[in-house]
Design a protein around this motif. Structure first.
Motif, PDB file in Angstrom:
ATOM      1  N   LEU A 148      -3.641  -0.489 -11.389  1.00  0.00           N
ATOM      2  CA  LEU A 148      -2.363  -1.108 -11.039  1.00  0.00           C
ATOM      3  C   LEU A 148      -2.549  -2.457 -10.345  1.00  0.00           C
ATOM      4  N   GLY A 149      -3.648  -2.574  -9.584  1.00  0.00           N
ATOM      5  CA  GLY A 149      -3.867  -3.763  -8.779  1.00  0.00           C
ATOM      6  C   GLY A 149      -3.284  -3.658  -7.389  1.00  0.00           C
ATOM      7  N   TRP A 150      -2.788  -2.481  -7.017  1.00  0.00           N
ATOM      8  CA  TRP A 150      -2.192  -2.301  -5.698  1.00  0.00           C
ATOM      9  C   TRP A 150      -2.184  -0.829  -5.318  1.00  0.00           C
ATOM     10  N   ALA A 151      -1.996  -0.596  -4.015  1.00  0.00           N
ATOM     11  CA  ALA A 151      -1.853   0.756  -3.482  1.00  0.00           C
ATOM     12  C   ALA A 151      -0.728   0.734  -2.463  1.00  0.00           C
ATOM     13  N   GLU A 152       0.006   1.842  -2.377  1.00  0.00           N
ATOM     14  CA  GLU A 152       1.021   1.952  -1.332  1.00  0.00           C
ATOM     15  C   GLU A 152       0.370   2.515  -0.080  1.00  0.00           C
ATOM     16  N   PHE A 153       0.628   1.857   1.056  1.00  0.00           N
ATOM     17  CA  PHE A 153       0.002   2.274   2.309  1.00  0.00           C
ATOM     18  C   PHE A 153       0.956   1.937   3.446  1.00  0.00           C
ATOM     19  N   CYS A 154       1.349   2.957   4.192  1.00  0.00           N
ATOM     20  CA  CYS A 154       2.284   2.769   5.308  1.00  0.00           C
ATOM     21  C   CYS A 154       3.536   2.015   4.875  1.00  0.00           C
ATOM     22  N   GLY A 155       4.015   2.298   3.666  1.00  0.00           N
ATOM     23  CA  GLY A 155       5.220   1.657   3.168  1.00  0.00           C
ATOM     24  C   GLY A 155       5.019   0.247   2.656  1.00  0.00           C
ATOM     25  N   LEU A 156       3.786  -0.242   2.648  1.00  0.00           N
ATOM     26  CA  LEU A 156       3.478  -1.587   2.162  1.00  0.00           C
ATOM     27  C   LEU A 156       2.786  -1.508   0.813  1.00  0.00           C
ATOM     28  N   ARG A 157       2.938  -2.533  -0.002  1.00  0.00           N
ATOM     29  CA  ARG A 157       2.176  -2.642  -1.240  1.00  0.00           C
ATOM     30  C   ARG A 157       0.965  -3.511  -0.961  1.00  0.00           C
ATOM     31  N   ILE A 158      -0.216  -2.906  -1.006  1.00  0.00           N
ATOM     32  CA  ILE A 158      -1.471  -3.579  -0.670  1.00  0.00           C
ATOM     33  C   ILE A 158      -2.226  -3.900  -1.961  1.00  0.00           C
ATOM     34  N   ALA A 159      -2.555  -5.166  -2.153  1.00  0.00           N
ATOM     35  CA  ALA A 159      -3.358  -5.547  -3.313  1.00  0.00           C
ATOM     36  C   ALA A 159      -4.752  -4.932  -3.194  1.00  0.00           C
ATOM     37  N   VAL A 160      -5.247  -4.367  -4.296  1.00  0.00           N
ATOM     38  CA  VAL A 160      -6.583  -3.760  -4.310  1.00  0.00           C
ATOM     39  C   VAL A 160      -7.334  -4.303  -5.518  1.00  0.00           C
ATOM     40  N   ASP A 161      -8.289  -5.156  -5.262  1.00  0.00           N
ATOM     41  CA  ASP A 161      -9.057  -5.762  -6.346  1.00  0.00           C
ATOM     42  C   ASP A 161     -10.129  -4.812  -6.861  1.00  0.00           C
ATOM     43  N   PRO A 162     -10.581  -4.979  -8.103  1.00  0.00           N
ATOM     44  CA  PRO A 162     -11.685  -4.156  -8.623  1.00  0.00           C
ATOM     45  C   PRO A 162     -12.902  -4.234  -7.706  1.00  0.00           C
ATOM     46  N   GLY A 163     -13.503  -3.079  -7.456  1.00  0.00           N
ATOM     47  CA  GLY A 163     -14.691  -3.034  -6.619  1.00  0.00           C
ATOM     48  C   GLY A 163     -14.419  -3.008  -5.135  1.00  0.00           C
ATOM     49  N   VAL A 164     -13.152  -2.967  -4.741  1.00  0.00           N
ATOM     50  CA  VAL A 164     -12.792  -2.912  -3.319  1.00  0.00           C
ATOM     51  C   VAL A 164     -12.352  -1.489  -2.977  1.00  0.00           C
ATOM     52  N   PHE A 165     -12.716  -1.035  -1.791  1.00  0.00           N
ATOM     53  CA  PHE A 165     -12.368   0.311  -1.327  1.00  0.00           C
ATOM     54  C   PHE A 165     -10.855   0.507  -1.354  1.00  0.00           C
ATOM     55  N   VAL A 166     -10.421   1.630  -1.904  1.00  0.00           N
ATOM     56  CA  VAL A 166      -8.999   1.939  -2.023  1.00  0.00           C
ATOM     57  C   VAL A 166      -8.513   2.585  -0.731  1.00  0.00           C
ATOM     58  N   PRO A 167      -7.470   2.029  -0.080  1.00  0.00           N
ATOM     59  CA  PRO A 167      -6.966   2.661   1.137  1.00  0.00           C
ATOM     60  C   PRO A 167      -6.421   4.054   0.858  1.00  0.00           C
ATOM     61  N   ARG A 168      -6.799   5.017   1.696  1.00  0.00           N
ATOM     62  CA  ARG A 168      -6.359   6.412   1.549  1.00  0.00           C
ATOM     63  C   ARG A 168      -5.132   6.668   2.416  1.00  0.00           C
ATOM     64  N   ARG A 169      -4.319   7.602   1.941  1.00  0.00           N
ATOM     65  CA  ARG A 169      -3.126   7.935   2.712  1.00  0.00           C
ATOM     66  C   ARG A 169      -3.491   8.522   4.069  1.00  0.00           C
ATOM     67  N   ARG A 170      -4.619   9.246   4.157  1.00  0.00           N
ATOM     68  CA  ARG A 170      -4.986   9.858   5.436  1.00  0.00           C
ATOM     69  C   ARG A 170      -5.212   8.800   6.513  1.00  0.00           C
ATOM     70  N   THR A 171      -5.560   7.587   6.102  1.00  0.00           N
ATOM     71  CA  THR A 171      -5.832   6.531   7.066  1.00  0.00           C
ATOM     72  C   THR A 171      -4.557   6.048   7.749  1.00  0.00           C
ATOM     73  N   GLU A 172      -3.401   6.458   7.245  1.00  0.00           N
ATOM     74  CA  GLU A 172      -2.156   6.149   7.940  1.00  0.00           C
ATOM     75  C   GLU A 172      -2.150   6.773   9.346  1.00  0.00           C
ATOM     76  N   HIS A 173      -2.874   7.863   9.520  1.00  0.00           N
ATOM     77  CA  HIS A 173      -2.985   8.466  10.856  1.00  0.00           C
ATOM     78  C   HIS A 173      -3.710   7.526  11.808  1.00  0.00           C
ATOM     79  N   LEU A 174      -4.726   6.837  11.327  1.00  0.00           N
ATOM     80  CA  LEU A 174      -5.447   5.852  12.143  1.00  0.00           C
ATOM     81  C   LEU A 174      -4.494   4.744  12.582  1.00  0.00           C
ATOM     82  N   VAL A 175      -3.654   4.282  11.667  1.00  0.00           N
ATOM     83  CA  VAL A 175      -2.693   3.221  12.001  1.00  0.00           C
ATOM     84  C   VAL A 175      -1.717   3.696  13.069  1.00  0.00           C
ATOM     85  N   ARG A 176      -1.190   4.898  12.903  1.00  0.00           N
ATOM     86  CA  ARG A 176      -0.199   5.405  13.865  1.00  0.00           C
ATOM     87  C   ARG A 176      -0.808   5.579  15.249  1.00  0.00           C
TER      88      ARG A 176
END
Length: 262
Positions: free
Chosen positions: A59-87
């Motif tokens: 897709l070229g993006w991931a949803e994270f904490c309600g934001l659309r985050i660009a994710v380029d090929p070869g870059v780590f994909v943000p996980r939903r569990r990491t929303e706990h770290l943000v909170r």
């Protein structure tokens, strides 16, 4: 579905994805067809997903904490569990305009989410992977510095003793366990974002060892880890002079260790 739906059969896309082993084929088909700009684009994206490319890279993006985050090929994909770290980080920010450092920032998802949650925050991000740095610069405002280098090394010396919130989604997979990760991670994500050394804690130990010099009095270091590793991570925080606490989120299957500078 997008305007492509009449031209690209959603049922055919679902069938192809399901045959490729995609558990959530219907949801993935919907996202692909909503993102693709042309039928050829949709076909290419389906082919990529069917051979195992992570959906977020397709897709070229991931949803994270309600934001659309660009994710380029070869870059780590943000996980939903990491929303706990943000909170947890937002809750410990002190309620003012905090100085935040996001180490091992990857796509910049954590930093972007903290800026959205904490208007007026000052953010510095850093990663050792040049591809991640380029991606983070796309996701963060132009006035947010994204430094390239190993952990604290590229940060401005002026930040020493001034950081209110230091977050580090550092790798914590033991080296010998990487081969058991799903192919989406093992094949398509950088090992530098996964490999935590023999016990999974090598990078966390380095982060904790230097944290006291960078944190402001009362400032916090927070890292994501596994439930199994949390006690050992907390012990290293204590050894580094921090007051450690462990937080779990059962819904997200997430564990965060925080450490406060006295």
């Amino acid at each position: 579905m997008s305007a492509l739906a009449p031209l690209v059969s959603p049922s055919a896309v679902v069938t192809r994805l399901r045959a490729a082993g995609c558990v959530f084929a219907e949801d993935e088909a919907r996202l692909i067809l909503a993102t693709a700009r042309t039928p050829d684009d949709a076909a290419r994206m389906v082919d990529q997903r069917a051979v195992g490319l992570p959906l977020e890279h397709v897709l070229g993006w991931a949803e994270f904490c309600g934001l659309r985050i660009a994710v380029d090929p070869g870059v780590f994909v943000p996980r939903r569990r990491t929303e706990h770290l943000v909170r947890q980080a937002a809750a410990l920010s002190g309620g003012h305009s905090p100085v935040i450092v996001d180490l091992c920032c990857g796509s910049g998802a954590v930093g972007a989410a903290l800026l959205a949650a904490l208007p007026g925050a000052q953010l510095h991000a850093a990663d050792i992977d040049p591809a991640a740095v380029r991606c983070a610069r796309r996701n963060l405002a132009a006035d947010v510095p994204v430094h390239e280098g190993d952990l604290y090394a590229p940060l401005p010396a002026a930040l020493r003793g001034r950081v209110d919130v230091l977050v580090a989604n550092a790798p914590y997979v033991p080296t010998e366990q990487i081969e058991f990760l799903p192919p989406e991670a093992r094949v398509h994500e950088p090992h530098v974002a996964l490999d935590g050394g023999s016990d999974g804690l090598a990078v966390q130990r380095r982060v904790a060892a230097e944290a006291l010099a960078w944190l402001a009095p009362g400032g916090h270091l927070l890292v994501e880890t596994s439930r199994r590793q949390a006690a050992a991570t907390a012990a290293w925080f204590t050894h580094a002079g921090l007051i450690a606490e462990v937080s779990h989120d059962e819904d997200l299957h997430a564990t965060v260790v925080s450490g406060r500078r006295p």
